[in-house]
Design an enzyme around this catalytic site. Sequence first.
Site, PDB file in Angstrom:
ATOM      1  N   ASP A 208     -24.718 -17.196  -3.246  1.00 39.38           N
ATOM      2  CA  ASP A 208     -24.794 -16.122  -2.258  1.00 39.38           C
ATOM      3  C   ASP A 208     -25.767 -15.014  -2.647  1.00 39.38           C
ATOM      4  O   ASP A 208     -26.134 -14.195  -1.806  1.00 39.38           O
ATOM      5  CB  ASP A 208     -23.406 -15.538  -1.925  1.00 39.38           C
ATOM      6  CG  ASP A 208     -22.639 -15.082  -3.130  1.00 39.38           C
ATOM      7  OD1 ASP A 208     -23.240 -14.634  -4.111  1.00 39.38           O
ATOM      8  OD2 ASP A 208     -21.382 -15.163  -3.092  1.00 39.38           O
ATOM      9  N   ASP A 242     -19.159  -8.559  -6.506  1.00 42.84           N
ATOM     10  CA  ASP A 242     -19.250 -10.017  -6.470  1.00 42.84           C
ATOM     11  C   ASP A 242     -20.399 -10.472  -7.365  1.00 42.84           C
ATOM     12  O   ASP A 242     -20.229 -11.320  -8.236  1.00 42.84           O
ATOM     13  CB  ASP A 242     -19.460 -10.469  -5.024  1.00 42.84           C
ATOM     14  CG  ASP A 242     -19.719 -11.968  -4.895  1.00 42.84           C
ATOM     15  OD1 ASP A 242     -19.507 -12.705  -5.873  1.00 42.84           O
ATOM     16  OD2 ASP A 242     -20.129 -12.400  -3.804  1.00 42.84           O
ATOM     17  N   ASP A 248     -25.387 -16.527  -8.289  1.00 40.42           N
ATOM     18  CA  ASP A 248     -23.973 -16.260  -8.053  1.00 40.42           C
ATOM     19  C   ASP A 248     -23.375 -17.320  -7.136  1.00 40.42           C
ATOM     20  O   ASP A 248     -23.817 -17.491  -5.991  1.00 40.42           O
ATOM     21  CB  ASP A 248     -23.808 -14.870  -7.424  1.00 40.42           C
ATOM     22  CG  ASP A 248     -22.361 -14.433  -7.403  1.00 40.42           C
ATOM     23  OD1 ASP A 248     -21.885 -13.968  -8.453  1.00 40.42           O
ATOM     24  OD2 ASP A 248     -21.712 -14.568  -6.342  1.00 40.42           O
ATOM     25  N   LEU A 249     -22.373 -18.049  -7.620  1.00 39.17           N
ATOM     26  CA  LEU A 249     -21.771 -19.123  -6.834  1.00 39.17           C
ATOM     27  C   LEU A 249     -21.150 -18.577  -5.552  1.00 39.17           C
ATOM     28  O   LEU A 249     -20.452 -17.556  -5.573  1.00 39.17           O
ATOM     29  CB  LEU A 249     -20.691 -19.849  -7.643  1.00 39.17           C
ATOM     30  CG  LEU A 249     -21.147 -21.055  -8.475  1.00 39.17           C
ATOM     31  CD1 LEU A 249     -22.143 -20.634  -9.536  1.00 39.17           C
ATOM     32  CD2 LEU A 249     -19.943 -21.730  -9.120  1.00 39.17           C
ATOM     33  N   ASP A 250     -21.408 -19.283  -4.458  1.00 35.90           N
ATOM     34  CA  ASP A 250     -20.724 -19.000  -3.193  1.00 35.90           C
ATOM     35  C   ASP A 250     -19.393 -19.741  -3.228  1.00 35.90           C
ATOM     36  O   ASP A 250     -19.309 -20.922  -2.905  1.00 35.90           O
ATOM     37  CB  ASP A 250     -21.581 -19.456  -2.014  1.00 35.90           C
ATOM     38  CG  ASP A 250     -20.887 -19.211  -0.679  1.00 35.90           C
ATOM     39  OD1 ASP A 250     -19.772 -18.632  -0.676  1.00 35.90           O
ATOM     40  OD2 ASP A 250     -21.453 -19.606   0.361  1.00 35.90           O
ATOM     41  N   ASP A 279     -13.050 -16.657 -16.942  1.00 43.31           N
ATOM     42  CA  ASP A 279     -14.026 -15.609 -17.216  1.00 43.31           C
ATOM     43  C   ASP A 279     -14.379 -14.824 -15.959  1.00 43.31           C
ATOM     44  O   ASP A 279     -14.510 -15.386 -14.877  1.00 43.31           O
ATOM     45  CB  ASP A 279     -15.296 -16.249 -17.798  1.00 43.31           C
ATOM     46  CG  ASP A 279     -16.347 -15.233 -18.169  1.00 43.31           C
ATOM     47  OD1 ASP A 279     -16.065 -14.369 -19.005  1.00 43.31           O
ATOM     48  OD2 ASP A 279     -17.463 -15.300 -17.604  1.00 43.31           O
ATOM     49  N   HIS A 283     -15.239 -10.618 -10.475  1.00 37.28           N
ATOM     50  CA  HIS A 283     -16.429 -10.904  -9.689  1.00 37.28           C
ATOM     51  C   HIS A 283     -16.239 -12.112  -8.774  1.00 37.28           C
ATOM     52  O   HIS A 283     -17.203 -12.554  -8.130  1.00 37.28           O
ATOM     53  CB  HIS A 283     -17.612 -11.164 -10.610  1.00 37.28           C
ATOM     54  CG  HIS A 283     -17.830 -10.095 -11.629  1.00 37.28           C
ATOM     55  ND1 HIS A 283     -18.396  -8.883 -11.323  1.00 37.28           N
ATOM     56  CD2 HIS A 283     -17.521 -10.044 -12.959  1.00 37.28           C
ATOM     57  CE1 HIS A 283     -18.452  -8.135 -12.417  1.00 37.28           C
ATOM     58  NE2 HIS A 283     -17.919  -8.813 -13.423  1.00 37.28           N
ATOM     59  N   GLU A 309      -9.620 -12.876 -17.186  1.00 40.24           N
ATOM     60  CA  GLU A 309     -10.280 -11.692 -17.733  1.00 40.24           C
ATOM     61  C   GLU A 309     -10.719 -10.805 -16.576  1.00 40.24           C
ATOM     62  O   GLU A 309     -11.773 -11.000 -15.985  1.00 40.24           O
ATOM     63  CB  GLU A 309     -11.492 -12.097 -18.578  1.00 40.24           C
ATOM     64  CG  GLU A 309     -12.206 -10.900 -19.192  1.00 40.24           C
ATOM     65  CD  GLU A 309     -13.717 -10.942 -19.063  1.00 40.24           C
ATOM     66  OE1 GLU A 309     -14.381 -10.076 -19.657  1.00 40.24           O
ATOM     67  OE2 GLU A 309     -14.236 -11.842 -18.363  1.00 40.24           O
TER      68      GLU A 309
END
Length: 544
Positions: A208, A242, A248-250, A279, A283, A309
């Site tokens: 994303d 995010d 950044d993974l969608d 982890d 986010h 976390e």
Amino acid sequence: MASVFRDLKETLGDVSATLGEDVLEAWRDLLREWLEVNETNLRTRQGGFNGTMMQYFHWYTAADGDHWNRLRAEAPALAAAGISALWLPPACKGFSGPNDVGYSIYDLFDLGEFPQQGTVRTKYGTKDEYVAAVKTCRDLGINIYADVVFNHKMAADFEETFKATPMDPQDRHRPLGDLRPITAWTGFKFPGRGGTYSAMTWSWKHFDAVDHNSADPDYRAVWLIEGKQFEDKVSWELGNFDYLMGCDLDIDDPEVRAELKRWGEWIIDTVGVDGFRLDAIKHICGDFFVDWIDHLETYAQRDLFCVGEYWTYDLDTLRWYAVNSGGHLSLFDAPLHHNFHKASQSGDRYDMRTIFNNTVVREMPLLAVTLVENHDTQPLQALESVVEAWFKPLAYALILLRAEGYPCIFYPDYYGAHYQDKGRDGNLYDIHLESHRAILDRLLQARQHFAHGPQYDYFNDPNRIGWTRLGTDVNPRAMAVLLSNGSGGREWMEVGRPNTTFYDLTGHIPDTLTTNDDGWAEFRCNGGSVSVWVEDHPILKAFR
């Protein structure tokens, strides 16, 4: 067990959208009641009563490829010491190949098996060595928790061109301009693996946001990809946190979710882990891991312990996350670490009676993973907030010898560490971290043999606090703990053992004490120290 978590999420779900004080109070009461009802089930997931976890690495673990072999050799000693679970570092191939700690994730399915990122092995060793070390640990009764990095991917194999909107890095709600074509490293084919274990390749459509545009490399922005939006139920820092790093993974993309579930099944089958450390969950959409864990527990047909976390010192935020996850995830007690940090910096100016104020272990004890330090808080790291060496024995007594929380020991606190790195000022620093293994081994033995039964607190003095454990039918011996951040002192405490001799297991005070006819005694400790008073036991011979 999954239905228990769904029940909590459904019960509290109607109030989770608002953060008024009345809602927060309702959460506190309902969550506290739910934790009490489900105590036995939750403790079982933590490896039973008095389980102890160790984070078996730190940021500067030697990049010699021998870490898994060292673990395999050390496992019998860890089991004998009382370590019941190990949180191992991310075992997957990372951006920096043989030097990567594991958080700059490249290929989830490469555990040190394929020639990728300039290496076959990872920083820690090969896949076969990892699997062998895990098997040795589990054969000895030590549970294994794998570190899961799902927030981002890095070190793409090729660039792609697509459209994205530049967003202000300091306010992710504020566009800096219009949608435009950009070029970024977002293509992942994993050529060294060649489709083994998973045939999925990744493109910009699976992410994303990114933070770099090769067509305009000096333009600083978080690039929100066309047709995407930042996830909800993430940290509100920077407007929406995010995006953290890399691609950044969608997490809402069906192919992404399916692949992460497929990887979870594969790691369970391939390695045989007992749970996960998750982890950077601040986010990632707060609903994702509930679905992911439910799926894996159904697949494995067993409970899996999971700790997230979410690094914040705000207790209400952590309470919200616990509620939103339906109690499915334990949480690291970052506020308690922060209290330890402040106490160690303040000396006798810190009021020890407040050490548990606003902590997860006080408010949600059965979801709290308590810790003194970790790889992010150690010197020269991103969240550096050092707990000074003099205070660490006190801090570990506070997490290991009390009834509440699932304690986690940090690798350098047990083994010591020496490393060099640059600080934020650009200067090179030589860091020596002291080994506390001698006192930790004693505290671990006390946890196994004496930290049982009712707990009476004696938090009467700002510089000296204590508590007693009265034992159970199965573990009948009593214990009294007294510690001070100032001068030494004494405290009358009840242990329920009339006319009984007690010894200081730490060895700090060589004299013995004898309780009176009512099972009370005036227990002692030295200044800036902790003493653990126990009844006679065969283990004492090893420490005399």
